[in-house]
Design a protein around this motif. Structure first.
Motif, PDB file in Angstrom:
ATOM      1  N   ILE A  90       0.825  -1.220   0.000  1.00  0.00           N
ATOM      2  CA  ILE A  90       0.000   0.000   0.000  1.00  0.00           C
ATOM      3  C   ILE A  90       0.857   1.269   0.000  1.00  0.00           C
ATOM      4  CG2 ILE A  90      -1.990  -1.165   1.029  1.00  0.00           C
ATOM      5  CD1 ILE A  90      -1.532   0.244   3.640  1.00  0.00           C
ATOM      6  N   GLY A  91       2.047   1.239   0.551  1.00  0.00           N
ATOM      7  CA  GLY A  91       2.910   2.413   0.550  1.00  0.00           C
ATOM      8  C   GLY A  91       2.673   3.324   1.744  1.00  0.00           C
ATOM      9  N   ALA A  92       3.430   4.409   1.799  1.00  0.00           N
ATOM     10  CA  ALA A  92       3.401   5.333   2.945  1.00  0.00           C
ATOM     11  C   ALA A  92       2.022   5.967   3.123  1.00  0.00           C
ATOM     12  CB  ALA A  92       4.445   6.421   2.738  1.00  0.00           C
ATOM     13  N   THR A  93       1.723   6.359   4.377  1.00  0.00           N
ATOM     14  CA  THR A  93       0.445   6.991   4.729  1.00  0.00           C
ATOM     15  C   THR A  93       0.162   8.190   3.814  1.00  0.00           C
ATOM     16  OG1 THR A  93       0.860   6.357   7.023  1.00  0.00           O
ATOM     17  CG2 THR A  93      -0.858   8.004   6.649  1.00  0.00           C
ATOM     18  N   ASN A  94       1.202   8.998   3.575  1.00  0.00           N
ATOM     19  CA  ASN A  94       1.074  10.159   2.694  1.00  0.00           C
ATOM     20  C   ASN A  94       1.426   9.736   1.263  1.00  0.00           C
ATOM     21  OD1 ASN A  94       1.181  12.543   1.324  1.00  0.00           O
ATOM     22  ND2 ASN A  94       2.467  13.608   2.823  1.00  0.00           N
ATOM     23  N   PRO A  95       0.454   9.765   0.345  1.00  0.00           N
ATOM     24  CA  PRO A  95       0.736   9.286  -1.018  1.00  0.00           C
ATOM     25  C   PRO A  95       1.888  10.025  -1.692  1.00  0.00           C
ATOM     26  CG  PRO A  95      -1.387  10.419  -0.915  1.00  0.00           C
ATOM     27  CD  PRO A  95      -0.933  10.226   0.493  1.00  0.00           C
ATOM     28  N   ALA A  96       2.131  11.274  -1.268  1.00  0.00           N
ATOM     29  CA  ALA A  96       3.251  12.035  -1.841  1.00  0.00           C
ATOM     30  C   ALA A  96       4.580  11.369  -1.504  1.00  0.00           C
ATOM     31  CB  ALA A  96       3.230  13.468  -1.323  1.00  0.00           C
ATOM     32  N   GLU A  97       4.601  10.587  -0.422  1.00  0.00           N
ATOM     33  CA  GLU A  97       5.827   9.900  -0.004  1.00  0.00           C
ATOM     34  C   GLU A  97       5.804   8.417  -0.346  1.00  0.00           C
ATOM     35  OE1 GLU A  97       5.880  10.782   4.162  1.00  0.00           O
ATOM     36  OE2 GLU A  97       6.067  12.927   3.777  1.00  0.00           O
ATOM     37  N   ALA A  98       4.716   7.944  -0.947  1.00  0.00           N
ATOM     38  CA  ALA A  98       4.580   6.508  -1.239  1.00  0.00           C
ATOM     39  C   ALA A  98       5.419   6.120  -2.455  1.00  0.00           C
ATOM     40  CB  ALA A  98       3.105   6.172  -1.486  1.00  0.00           C
ATOM     41  N   ALA A  99       5.987   4.916  -2.408  1.00  0.00           N
ATOM     42  CA  ALA A  99       6.835   4.430  -3.500  1.00  0.00           C
ATOM     43  C   ALA A  99       6.017   4.234  -4.780  1.00  0.00           C
ATOM     44  CB  ALA A  99       7.491   3.113  -3.086  1.00  0.00           C
ATOM     45  N   GLU A 100       6.696   4.350  -5.903  1.00  0.00           N
ATOM     46  CA  GLU A 100       6.076   4.118  -7.216  1.00  0.00           C
ATOM     47  C   GLU A 100       5.423   2.739  -7.252  1.00  0.00           C
ATOM     48  OE1 GLU A 100       5.557   6.096  -9.734  1.00  0.00           O
ATOM     49  OE2 GLU A 100       6.661   7.713  -8.759  1.00  0.00           O
ATOM     50  N   GLY A 101       4.252   2.647  -7.842  1.00  0.00           N
ATOM     51  CA  GLY A 101       3.600   1.358  -8.011  1.00  0.00           C
ATOM     52  C   GLY A 101       2.788   0.903  -6.815  1.00  0.00           C
ATOM     53  N   THR A 102       2.905   1.604  -5.676  1.00  0.00           N
ATOM     54  CA  THR A 102       2.107   1.215  -4.506  1.00  0.00           C
ATOM     55  C   THR A 102       0.658   1.681  -4.691  1.00  0.00           C
ATOM     56  OG1 THR A 102       2.678   3.254  -3.325  1.00  0.00           O
ATOM     57  CG2 THR A 102       4.105   1.322  -2.940  1.00  0.00           C
ATOM     58  N   ILE A 103      -0.233   1.051  -3.933  1.00  0.00           N
ATOM     59  CA  ILE A 103      -1.661   1.367  -4.074  1.00  0.00           C
ATOM     60  C   ILE A 103      -1.936   2.827  -3.728  1.00  0.00           C
ATOM     61  CG2 ILE A 103      -3.954   0.866  -3.117  1.00  0.00           C
ATOM     62  CD1 ILE A 103      -3.098  -2.106  -2.979  1.00  0.00           C
ATOM     63  N   ARG A 104      -1.304   3.330  -2.679  1.00  0.00           N
ATOM     64  CA  ARG A 104      -1.549   4.738  -2.322  1.00  0.00           C
ATOM     65  C   ARG A 104      -0.950   5.684  -3.358  1.00  0.00           C
ATOM     66  NH1 ARG A 104      -0.854   3.915   4.192  1.00  0.00           N
ATOM     67  NH2 ARG A 104      -3.072   3.733   4.691  1.00  0.00           N
ATOM     68  N   LYS A 105       0.197   5.341  -3.930  1.00  0.00           N
ATOM     69  CA  LYS A 105       0.779   6.188  -4.985  1.00  0.00           C
ATOM     70  C   LYS A 105      -0.182   6.249  -6.173  1.00  0.00           C
ATOM     71  CE  LYS A 105       4.211   8.543  -6.733  1.00  0.00           C
ATOM     72  NZ  LYS A 105       4.821   9.673  -5.992  1.00  0.00           N
ATOM     73  N   LEU A 106      -0.781   5.103  -6.499  1.00  0.00           N
ATOM     74  CA  LEU A 106      -1.653   5.025  -7.672  1.00  0.00           C
ATOM     75  C   LEU A 106      -3.045   5.617  -7.431  1.00  0.00           C
ATOM     76  CD1 LEU A 106      -0.759   1.380  -8.748  1.00  0.00           C
ATOM     77  CD2 LEU A 106      -0.316   3.435 -10.114  1.00  0.00           C
ATOM     78  N   TYR A 107      -3.592   5.408  -6.233  1.00  0.00           N
ATOM     79  CA  TYR A 107      -5.025   5.690  -6.041  1.00  0.00           C
ATOM     80  C   TYR A 107      -5.375   6.693  -4.940  1.00  0.00           C
ATOM     81  CZ  TYR A 107      -5.429   1.630  -9.066  1.00  0.00           C
ATOM     82  OH  TYR A 107      -5.313   0.761 -10.122  1.00  0.00           O
ATOM     83  N   ALA A 108      -4.404   7.114  -4.116  1.00  0.00           N
ATOM     84  CA  ALA A 108      -4.739   8.018  -3.008  1.00  0.00           C
ATOM     85  C   ALA A 108      -4.573   9.475  -3.410  1.00  0.00           C
ATOM     86  CB  ALA A 108      -3.856   7.709  -1.799  1.00  0.00           C
ATOM     87  N   ALA A 109      -5.446  10.329  -2.867  1.00  0.00           N
ATOM     88  CA  ALA A 109      -5.428  11.753  -3.200  1.00  0.00           C
ATOM     89  C   ALA A 109      -4.567  12.559  -2.242  1.00  0.00           C
ATOM     90  CB  ALA A 109      -6.853  12.287  -3.190  1.00  0.00           C
ATOM     91  N   SER A 110      -4.534  12.173  -0.967  1.00  0.00           N
ATOM     92  CA  SER A 110      -3.848  12.978   0.051  1.00  0.00           C
ATOM     93  C   SER A 110      -3.620  12.140   1.298  1.00  0.00           C
ATOM     94  CB  SER A 110      -4.722  14.185   0.426  1.00  0.00           C
ATOM     95  OG  SER A 110      -5.915  13.721   1.040  1.00  0.00           O
ATOM     96  N   ILE A 111      -2.917  12.692   2.269  1.00  0.00           N
ATOM     97  CA  ILE A 111      -2.666  11.957   3.520  1.00  0.00           C
ATOM     98  C   ILE A 111      -3.980  11.657   4.244  1.00  0.00           C
ATOM     99  CG2 ILE A 111      -2.212  14.040   4.922  1.00  0.00           C
ATOM    100  CD1 ILE A 111      -0.052  12.322   6.398  1.00  0.00           C
ATOM    101  N   GLY A 112      -4.952  12.533   4.110  1.00  0.00           N
ATOM    102  CA  GLY A 112      -6.247  12.320   4.769  1.00  0.00           C
ATOM    103  C   GLY A 112      -7.099  11.296   4.022  1.00  0.00           C
ATOM    104  N   GLU A 113      -7.087  11.371   2.697  1.00  0.00           N
ATOM    105  CA  GLU A 113      -7.907  10.459   1.879  1.00  0.00           C
ATOM    106  C   GLU A 113      -6.953   9.543   1.121  1.00  0.00           C
ATOM    107  OE1 GLU A 113     -11.247  11.997  -0.127  1.00  0.00           O
ATOM    108  OE2 GLU A 113     -11.787  13.304   1.547  1.00  0.00           O
ATOM    109  N   ASN A 114      -6.548   8.471   1.813  1.00  0.00           N
ATOM    110  CA  ASN A 114      -5.441   7.683   1.266  1.00  0.00           C
ATOM    111  C   ASN A 114      -5.824   6.265   0.829  1.00  0.00           C
ATOM    112  OD1 ASN A 114      -5.741   6.667   3.790  1.00  0.00           O
ATOM    113  ND2 ASN A 114      -3.695   7.174   4.519  1.00  0.00           N
ATOM    114  N   ALA A 115      -7.056   6.113   0.380  1.00  0.00           N
ATOM    115  CA  ALA A 115      -7.508   4.947  -0.405  1.00  0.00           C
ATOM    116  C   ALA A 115      -7.669   3.624   0.329  1.00  0.00           C
ATOM    117  CB  ALA A 115      -6.615   4.739  -1.636  1.00  0.00           C
ATOM    118  N   VAL A 116      -6.699   3.268   1.171  1.00  0.00           N
ATOM    119  CA  VAL A 116      -6.734   1.940   1.806  1.00  0.00           C
ATOM    120  C   VAL A 116      -6.208   1.980   3.237  1.00  0.00           C
ATOM    121  CG1 VAL A 116      -6.597   0.415  -0.215  1.00  0.00           C
ATOM    122  CG2 VAL A 116      -4.509   1.423   0.704  1.00  0.00           C
ATOM    123  N   HIS A 117      -6.660   1.007   4.006  1.00  0.00           N
ATOM    124  CA  HIS A 117      -6.124   0.752   5.346  1.00  0.00           C
ATOM    125  C   HIS A 117      -5.390  -0.576   5.319  1.00  0.00           C
ATOM    126  CE1 HIS A 117      -5.947  -0.102   9.655  1.00  0.00           C
ATOM    127  NE2 HIS A 117      -6.422  -1.299   9.362  1.00  0.00           N
TER     128      HIS A 117
END
Ligand code: ATP
Ligand code: MG
Length: 139
Positions: A90-117
């Motif tokens: 899923i990657g880091a809580t903050n999608p801006a810091e999430a690794a390439e290819g992770t679910i949050r990098k691909l689908y999350a909008a922000s640290i607050g709305e981050n797609a998955v738990h």
């Protein structure tokens, strides 16, 4: 306690954007087997209890509002080293810091709305699975 299971939620933003299918595909392609799955909606009391550890944080109210605004997909996932491997997927809580290819990098909008738990320990995976599912719903 089982160490080969974790618990996830596809959060309301993922459901709203039509991302249930793509995210489940990423999860199963990464080798996770689905042991339990449902569309459900948390009440305010549910979300306050589920995220009780964050009660004192300034974003708690916003988090409860977000997690209750629409349906989520809850799931129990099975794979060797499930908790750690799912957090990597899923990657880091903050999608801006999430690794390439992770679910949050691909689908999350922000640290607050981050797609998955994803559960952060085997113990919490068990507690969170039981929070959302009856025994007969977990296979
Ligand atoms: P989760 O528990 O949902 O898997 P996480 O373990 O990566 O996420 P936590 O620190 O447990 O992150 O935070 C729980 C949730 O609270 C985050 O996923 C996010 O939705 C929200 N959150 C965390 N930090 C912030 C913040 N600074 N501002 C707004 N919301 C936040
Ligand atoms: Mg967490």
């Amino acid at each position: 306690m089982r160490t080969d299971r974790t618990f996830t939620m596809l959060k309301p933003d993922s459901v709203e954007k039509g991302n249930i299918g793509p995210i489940l595909e990423k999860i199963t392609s990464a080798g996770f087997k689905i042991a339990a799955l449902k569309l459900t909606q948390m009440t305010k009391a549910d979300a306050e209890a589920f995220y009780a550890v964050h009660k004192a944080r300034p974003f708690f109210g916003e988090l409860v509002e977000y997690m209750t605004r629409g349906p989520i997909v809850a799931a129990v996932l099975e794979k060797e080293n499930a908790v750690e491997d799912f957090r990597t997927l899923i990657g880091a809580t903050n999608p801006a810091e999430a690794a390439e290819g992770t679910i949050r990098k691909l689908y999350a909008a922000s640290i607050g709305e981050n797609a998955v738990h994803g559960s952060d320990s085997d113990e919490n995976a068990e507690i969170e699975s039981q929070f959302h599912f009856a025994g007969r719903e977990i296979f």
